[in-house]
Design a protein around this motif. Structure first.
Motif, PDB file in Angstrom:
ATOM      1  N   LEU A 165     -30.208  34.441  -1.617  1.00 47.84           N
ATOM      2  CA  LEU A 165     -31.657  34.344  -1.456  1.00 47.84           C
ATOM      3  C   LEU A 165     -32.050  33.966  -0.036  1.00 47.84           C
ATOM      4  CD1 LEU A 165     -32.634  32.629  -4.829  1.00 47.84           C
ATOM      5  CD2 LEU A 165     -33.190  34.947  -4.115  1.00 47.84           C
ATOM      6  N   LYS A 166     -31.203  33.210   0.656  1.00 45.98           N
ATOM      7  CA  LYS A 166     -31.526  32.802   2.022  1.00 45.98           C
ATOM      8  C   LYS A 166     -31.512  33.971   2.999  1.00 45.98           C
ATOM      9  CE  LYS A 166     -31.136  28.074   3.370  1.00 45.98           C
ATOM     10  NZ  LYS A 166     -30.542  27.138   4.347  1.00 45.98           N
ATOM     11  N   THR A 167     -30.835  35.049   2.638  1.00 43.22           N
ATOM     12  CA  THR A 167     -30.768  36.202   3.536  1.00 43.22           C
ATOM     13  C   THR A 167     -31.999  37.080   3.457  1.00 43.22           C
ATOM     14  OG1 THR A 167     -29.642  37.586   1.890  1.00 43.22           O
ATOM     15  CG2 THR A 167     -28.249  36.236   3.319  1.00 43.22           C
ATOM     16  N   PHE A 168     -32.863  36.879   2.455  1.00 40.34           N
ATOM     17  CA  PHE A 168     -34.030  37.727   2.268  1.00 40.34           C
ATOM     18  C   PHE A 168     -35.268  37.112   2.897  1.00 40.34           C
ATOM     19  CE2 PHE A 168     -31.531  38.813  -1.647  1.00 40.34           C
ATOM     20  CZ  PHE A 168     -31.239  40.112  -1.277  1.00 40.34           C
ATOM     21  N   PRO A 169     -36.135  37.960   3.440  1.00 42.79           N
ATOM     22  CA  PRO A 169     -37.459  37.466   3.831  1.00 42.79           C
ATOM     23  C   PRO A 169     -38.363  37.400   2.600  1.00 42.79           C
ATOM     24  CG  PRO A 169     -37.264  39.790   4.376  1.00 42.79           C
ATOM     25  CD  PRO A 169     -35.921  39.372   3.818  1.00 42.79           C
ATOM     26  N   PHE A 170     -39.287  36.455   2.632  1.00 42.17           N
ATOM     27  CA  PHE A 170     -40.279  36.329   1.554  1.00 42.17           C
ATOM     28  C   PHE A 170     -41.642  36.535   2.203  1.00 42.17           C
ATOM     29  CE2 PHE A 170     -36.602  34.070   0.016  1.00 42.17           C
ATOM     30  CZ  PHE A 170     -36.541  34.400  -1.317  1.00 42.17           C
ATOM     31  N   ASN A 188     -37.647  38.209  -7.594  1.00 39.17           N
ATOM     32  CA  ASN A 188     -38.791  39.119  -7.690  1.00 39.17           C
ATOM     33  C   ASN A 188     -39.729  38.986  -6.495  1.00 39.17           C
ATOM     34  OD1 ASN A 188     -37.985  40.207 -10.141  1.00 39.17           O
ATOM     35  ND2 ASN A 188     -39.157  38.746 -11.357  1.00 39.17           N
ATOM     36  N   LEU A 189     -39.691  37.826  -5.831  1.00 42.30           N
ATOM     37  CA  LEU A 189     -40.572  37.585  -4.688  1.00 42.30           C
ATOM     38  C   LEU A 189     -39.953  38.009  -3.361  1.00 42.30           C
ATOM     39  CD1 LEU A 189     -41.896  34.019  -5.638  1.00 42.30           C
ATOM     40  CD2 LEU A 189     -43.039  36.216  -5.992  1.00 42.30           C
ATOM     41  N   ALA A 190     -38.644  38.280  -3.371  1.00 40.07           N
ATOM     42  CA  ALA A 190     -37.951  38.624  -2.133  1.00 40.07           C
ATOM     43  C   ALA A 190     -38.296  40.041  -1.685  1.00 40.07           C
ATOM     44  CB  ALA A 190     -36.441  38.489  -2.321  1.00 40.07           C
ATOM     45  N   CYS A 191     -38.374  40.217  -0.362  1.00 40.93           N
ATOM     46  CA  CYS A 191     -38.598  41.540   0.212  1.00 40.93           C
ATOM     47  C   CYS A 191     -37.255  42.137   0.623  1.00 40.93           C
ATOM     48  CB  CYS A 191     -39.506  41.447   1.433  1.00 40.93           C
ATOM     49  SG  CYS A 191     -41.115  40.716   1.085  1.00 40.93           S
ATOM     50  N   GLY A 192     -37.154  43.445   0.579  1.00 42.41           N
ATOM     51  CA  GLY A 192     -35.901  44.086   0.940  1.00 42.41           C
ATOM     52  C   GLY A 192     -35.138  44.556  -0.293  1.00 42.41           C
ATOM     53  N   ASP A 193     -33.934  45.029  -0.056  1.00 40.33           N
ATOM     54  CA  ASP A 193     -33.094  45.560  -1.124  1.00 40.33           C
ATOM     55  C   ASP A 193     -32.355  44.421  -1.826  1.00 40.33           C
ATOM     56  OD1 ASP A 193     -31.574  47.048  -2.809  1.00 40.33           O
ATOM     57  OD2 ASP A 193     -30.310  47.966  -1.270  1.00 40.33           O
ATOM     58  N   VAL A 194     -32.723  44.174  -3.060  1.00 37.93           N
ATOM     59  CA  VAL A 194     -32.124  43.063  -3.812  1.00 37.93           C
ATOM     60  C   VAL A 194     -31.165  43.577  -4.877  1.00 37.93           C
ATOM     61  CG1 VAL A 194     -34.109  41.551  -3.418  1.00 37.93           C
ATOM     62  CG2 VAL A 194     -34.050  43.008  -5.459  1.00 37.93           C
ATOM     63  N   SER A 195     -30.719  44.822  -4.738  1.00 41.56           N
ATOM     64  CA  SER A 195     -29.880  45.437  -5.772  1.00 41.56           C
ATOM     65  C   SER A 195     -28.601  44.656  -6.005  1.00 41.56           C
ATOM     66  CB  SER A 195     -29.541  46.883  -5.391  1.00 41.56           C
ATOM     67  OG  SER A 195     -30.703  47.643  -5.234  1.00 41.56           O
ATOM     68  N   PHE A 196     -27.912  44.281  -4.919  1.00 50.42           N
ATOM     69  CA  PHE A 196     -26.646  43.575  -5.062  1.00 50.42           C
ATOM     70  C   PHE A 196     -26.858  42.199  -5.689  1.00 50.42           C
ATOM     71  CE2 PHE A 196     -23.393  40.631  -3.502  1.00 50.42           C
ATOM     72  CZ  PHE A 196     -22.243  41.271  -3.938  1.00 50.42           C
ATOM     73  N   SER A 197     -27.876  41.482  -5.225  1.00 49.78           N
ATOM     74  CA  SER A 197     -28.153  40.153  -5.769  1.00 49.78           C
ATOM     75  C   SER A 197     -28.536  40.223  -7.234  1.00 49.78           C
ATOM     76  CB  SER A 197     -29.271  39.475  -4.963  1.00 49.78           C
ATOM     77  OG  SER A 197     -28.899  39.316  -3.620  1.00 49.78           O
ATOM     78  N   SER A 198     -29.298  41.251  -7.586  1.00 50.40           N
ATOM     79  CA  SER A 198     -29.678  41.436  -8.989  1.00 50.40           C
ATOM     80  C   SER A 198     -28.457  41.763  -9.839  1.00 50.40           C
ATOM     81  CB  SER A 198     -30.721  42.549  -9.096  1.00 50.40           C
ATOM     82  OG  SER A 198     -31.112  42.745 -10.434  1.00 50.40           O
ATOM     83  N   ALA A 199     -27.571  42.607  -9.298  1.00 53.55           N
ATOM     84  CA  ALA A 199     -26.350  42.963 -10.029  1.00 53.55           C
ATOM     85  C   ALA A 199     -25.443  41.751 -10.195  1.00 53.55           C
ATOM     86  CB  ALA A 199     -25.609  44.077  -9.289  1.00 53.55           C
TER      87      ALA A 199
END
Length: 318
Positions: A165-170, A188-199
């Motif tokens: 989560l720290k790698t994503f901009p909000f 859900n609030l993070a911007c960018g590609d969260v596919s890996f984190s979601s997986a």
């Protein structure tokens, strides 16, 4: 933990919500919440004291119960400050690091609780299906190893999530749908590609809660099969009574957890009030109900409570 100052900084600030539409009544709504939290803390503390002080409770199943009570205390203390701060002081803002810390403890302790429920299922499995080997298998060392494994699994699998989560901009309004920090909510609030984190979050759920549920179901199928295979005159249905407390605890823990997970994944347009209700039920009802379940269902706990309170009354001269 709460950041009362939401001025601009290099790190994002998140906002909690209370109960949408009932902001004017938050101070009154906080009263039952406060009472329930006090009951949860008091009930679990009492279980810890009983298991520690009463010699007849120095058995593996009650050692696991003590670990469960300790975990529930941690869950209550992890969420209580942010929930009550919203109701009492309208303190809705929290910094990223504080939010990630709260999230880590909530999810880790939930994983630990699930692991302890599996250990308790294994305890009942051996006690009913292999009673002659019970004392040989379930030693103090076994209890310590199983409890330690539950803690290690939760902490190890959860450790990467804050770093993800720290790698994503909000870049949005960063309004959380709960009164505490919850991983799917923050993702859900993070911007960018969260596919890996979601997986990875899905893998975590499968490796912990899903595996645990399968093992618990398999354990009780084996227990029921063992009892059914006995001759009618030898069939002792009372042995299932020892499983009643554990089964109730499993339902109390998993039903709100599964409901909240389904709500997050498939009901994004659901009412905010429904989100708030389910989230508070998830982390408040389990610590609250576990002591009540064992106080009502467990004869050993009932005996220990009667003994404790009778002794106290005698000392007081009543």
């Amino acid at each position: 933990m709460l950041a009362f100052n939401s001025t601009a900084s290099n790190w994002p600030t998140f906002s909690f919500i209370g109960i949408p539409g009932l902001e004017a009544a938050h101070i009154w709504i906080s009263i039952p919440f406060c009472v329930l939290y006090i009951m949860a803390l008091g009930g679990n503390a009492l279980l810890l004291i009983l298991v520690t002080a009463e010699q007849n409770l120095h058995e593996p199943q009650f050692y696991f119960l003590a670990v469960l009570a300790l975990t529930d205390l941690g869950l209550s203390l992890s969420t209580m400050p942010s929930v009550l701060a919203v109701f009492w002081f309208d303190a809705r803002h929290i910094g990223l690091d504080a939010c990630l810390t709260q999230m880590f403890f909530i999810h880790t302790l939930s994983s630990v609780e699930s692991g302890i429920l599996v250990a308790m299922a294994f305890d009942r499995l051996v006690a009913i299906c292999a009673p002659l080997n019970y004392t040989r298998i379930f030693t103090h060392y076994t209890v310590a190893c199983l409890s330690g494994a539950a803690v290690l699994r939760g902490a190890t699998l959860l450790a990467p999530l804050p770093f993800f989560l720290k790698t994503f901009p909000f870049c949005g309004t960063n309004i959380l749908s709960h009164s505490y920090c919850y991983y799917p909510d923050m993702l859900n609030l993070a911007c960018g590609d969260v596919s890996f984190s979601s997986a990875y979050g899905l893998v975590f759920v499968l490796c912990t809660f899903a595996v645990d549920v399968v093992f618990i179901i398999a354990s009780y199928m084996k227990i029921l099969g063992t009892i059914m295979n006995l001759e009618t005159q030898d069939r002792n249905w009372k042995s299932l009574h020892t499983c009643a407390c554990h089964l109730c605890t499993v339902l109390v823990f998993y039903l709100p957890l599964i409901s909240l997970a389904v709500l997050h994944r498939y009901s994004r347009d659901a009412s905010p009030v429904l989100y708030t209700t389910m989230s508070n039920a998830y982390l408040l009802m389990t610590p609250l109900l576990n002591p009540l379940v064992y106080s009502v269902k467990s004869r050993q706990i009932q005996a220990a409570l009667r003994k404790r309170f009778w002794v106290q009354r005698v000392i007081a001269g009543e």
